[in-house]
Design an enzyme around this catalytic site. Structure first.
Site, PDB file in Angstrom:
ATOM      1  N   ASP A 268       0.870  -1.197  -0.011  1.00  0.00           N
ATOM      2  CA  ASP A 268      -0.135   0.127   0.101  1.00  0.00           C
ATOM      3  C   ASP A 268       0.829   1.134   0.149  1.00  0.00           C
ATOM      4  O   ASP A 268       2.083   0.948   0.452  1.00  0.00           O
ATOM      5  CB  ASP A 268      -0.770  -0.006   1.214  1.00  0.00           C
ATOM      6  CG  ASP A 268      -2.069   1.038   0.915  1.00  0.00           C
ATOM      7  OD1 ASP A 268      -3.090   0.467   0.396  1.00  0.00           O
ATOM      8  OD2 ASP A 268      -1.989   2.134   1.450  1.00  0.00           O
ATOM      9  N   ASP A 314      -7.609  -3.974  -5.439  1.00  0.00           N
ATOM     10  CA  ASP A 314      -8.842  -3.358  -4.736  1.00  0.00           C
ATOM     11  C   ASP A 314      -8.687  -1.833  -4.817  1.00  0.00           C
ATOM     12  O   ASP A 314      -8.338  -1.105  -3.961  1.00  0.00           O
ATOM     13  CB  ASP A 314      -9.084  -3.878  -3.152  1.00  0.00           C
ATOM     14  CG  ASP A 314     -10.135  -3.225  -2.348  1.00  0.00           C
ATOM     15  OD1 ASP A 314     -11.320  -2.734  -3.193  1.00  0.00           O
ATOM     16  OD2 ASP A 314     -10.437  -3.395  -1.147  1.00  0.00           O
ATOM     17  N   CYS A 367     -15.509  -0.489  -4.326  1.00  0.00           N
ATOM     18  CA  CYS A 367     -16.652  -0.594  -3.723  1.00  0.00           C
ATOM     19  C   CYS A 367     -17.625   0.493  -4.329  1.00  0.00           C
ATOM     20  O   CYS A 367     -18.271   1.327  -3.399  1.00  0.00           O
ATOM     21  CB  CYS A 367     -16.609  -0.310  -2.131  1.00  0.00           C
ATOM     22  SG  CYS A 367     -15.626   0.997  -1.702  1.00  0.00           S
TER      23      CYS A 367
END
Length: 430
Positions: A268, A314, A367
């Protein structure tokens, strides 16, 4: 706290959230209560519940205040919410008593404004659809194009409070046993219909204070997020890269699928997230994961080009699929934000695709409910990368419902599946 003192706290917290508009409302609320330890658990739950309902109906409350000609401020937002929730003007006057710890008494004008609301309801047929459904005006046509005749059902579901979804860590305990252990701690749950590891708790429950959470037996994770981990089809022999690992929720689920074997690299760009993920890995008893702070061109990246069996992206996104949980995010979302996110997603997909070995798979997830971030993003990627193709998922065991094995991508929505809104696509390098 007296009822009047509770309302004072609601007004103060709403003002704090508005003044700290760049911070998530839940983080602001947590700081607010930490700084006021004298607010007991019951009062904290009441204040929180009122705040989330006000945030969930923020545009409607503003619409009503404009309609009656009132100023729009936290004090009148709360008073209007109380009136439209069924209280009489006399009851609101009693709460705004001006006594110690109570809000200042209503002025004559405030009383007249609120009097005009008696008998009215929060939802009103003359409201514009975007106001009624609490979304930015510019977003409504995008949803209209996407959902067509189902738009009312989809956006109504997006207004409802979300359930509390848990994933059982089967490295430590079976789902049935975890369900009984939760029950012993006073928390009732039901098995999720889609995820083989999921338990669903209705209402707001403090699961983080349970022994199950502290011992890494359960994690808070939406059912849709659990399905994305399943779509990767990871096994214990694989080398896996979680390209945008964040706080490690999907990394944990994949490590569990791999039975703590093989290798996962969780990367990340934010060190705080990496540190948070490492704490979760330790709590869950996961030890097949390495973490890396992502930097374009770093040596560890160059050495691992085309070496991973699975790469999960993601991607950072609008979060429109999580608006049930984050109602304040609706108010901050701008058109320029979407354009910047779409460009960033394309760059991330391009970088991540370089890490997939021949015959390996790239799993893209958001999402988001917006086509620009989902289907359009995949279509753009495939045109630029003909070496990849969409493929249906496969898993060593039949863990997903049949419908998920028949398509290379899916779009989950709260209306259809009772999950957050998620998109996922599986691509394979030929």
């Amino acid at each position: 706290m007296t009822p009047s003192a509770q309302i004072s706290a609601v007004i103060e917290l709403l003002l704090t959230i508005q003044n700290q508009r760049h911070a998530p409302a839940d983080a602001t609320a947590n700081r607010f209560f930490r700084q006021r330890r004298y607010i007991g658990g019951g009062d904290r739950r009441y204040v929180s519940a009122q705040i989330w309902e006000i945030m969930r109906h923020h545009r409607k409350l503003q619409w009503w205040l404009k309609r009656i000609g009132s100023q729009i401020n936290p004090r009148m937002m709360v008073a209007t919410f109380l009136m439209l929730s069924g209280k009489t003007l006399k009851e609101v006057n009693n709460l705004f008593s001006g006594e110690r710890y109570a809000p200042l008494s209503l002025t004559q004008n405030e009383g007249l404004f609120l009097q005009s609301l008696e008998g009215q309801e929060l939802f009103y047929k003359e409201m514009p659809k975007a106001v009624f459904y609490e979304i930015p005006d510019w977003v409504y046509p995008l949803f209209q194009q996407q959902f067509g005749e189902n738009i009312d059902a989809e956006l109504s579901a997006l207004l409802e409070p979300a359930s509390l979804d848990l994933r059982v860590n089967i490295l430590k305990e079976e789902r049935n046993n975890a369900k009984e252990m939760l029950k012993q701690e006073g928390i009732s749950s039901e098995k999720m219909p889609l995820s083989p590891w999921g338990l669903r708790v209705e209402g707001r429950q403090s699961v983080t204070s349970t022994d199950l959470f502290k011992n890494g037996i359960i994690e808070i994770q939406d059912e849709g997020s659990q399905l994305i981990a399943l779509m990767t089809g990871v096994t214990s022999q694989m080398r896996v890269l979680d390209f945008c690992a964040g706080a490690g929720g999907k990394t944990l689920a994949m490590a569990m699928m791999m039975q703590n074997k093989g290798q996962i690299i969780a990367s990340d760009v934010h060190n705080v997230r990496i540190n948070s993920a490492e704490k979760r890995f330790r709590r869950a008893g996961v030890f097949n994961v390495q973490t890396h702070l992502f930097a374009e061109g770093a040596k560890w990246i160059k050495r691992r080009v085309k070496t991973f069996d699975r790469v999960l992206v993601d991607a950072p996104c609008s979060g429109t699929g999580t608006w049930r949980r984050n109602p304040d995010a609706r108010l901050k979302f701008k058109a320029i934000d979407l354009e910047e996110l779409v460009a960033k997603q394309a760059d991330i997909l391009d970088s991540a695709s370089k890490m997939v070995k021949e015959g390996g798979r790239l799993i893209y997830a958001t999402c988001s409910l917006l086509q620009k971030e989902n289907q359009d993003q995949i279509e753009f990627f495939l045109k630029a990368h003909p070496e990849f193709k969409l493929v249906c998922p496969d898993t060593p065991e039949k863990l997903l419902p049949d419908e998920f094995y028949k398509n290379p991508s899916f779009q989950l929505t709260p209306a259809q599946y009772k999950t957050d809104g998620f998109f996922c696509a599986v691509l394979e390098r030929s």
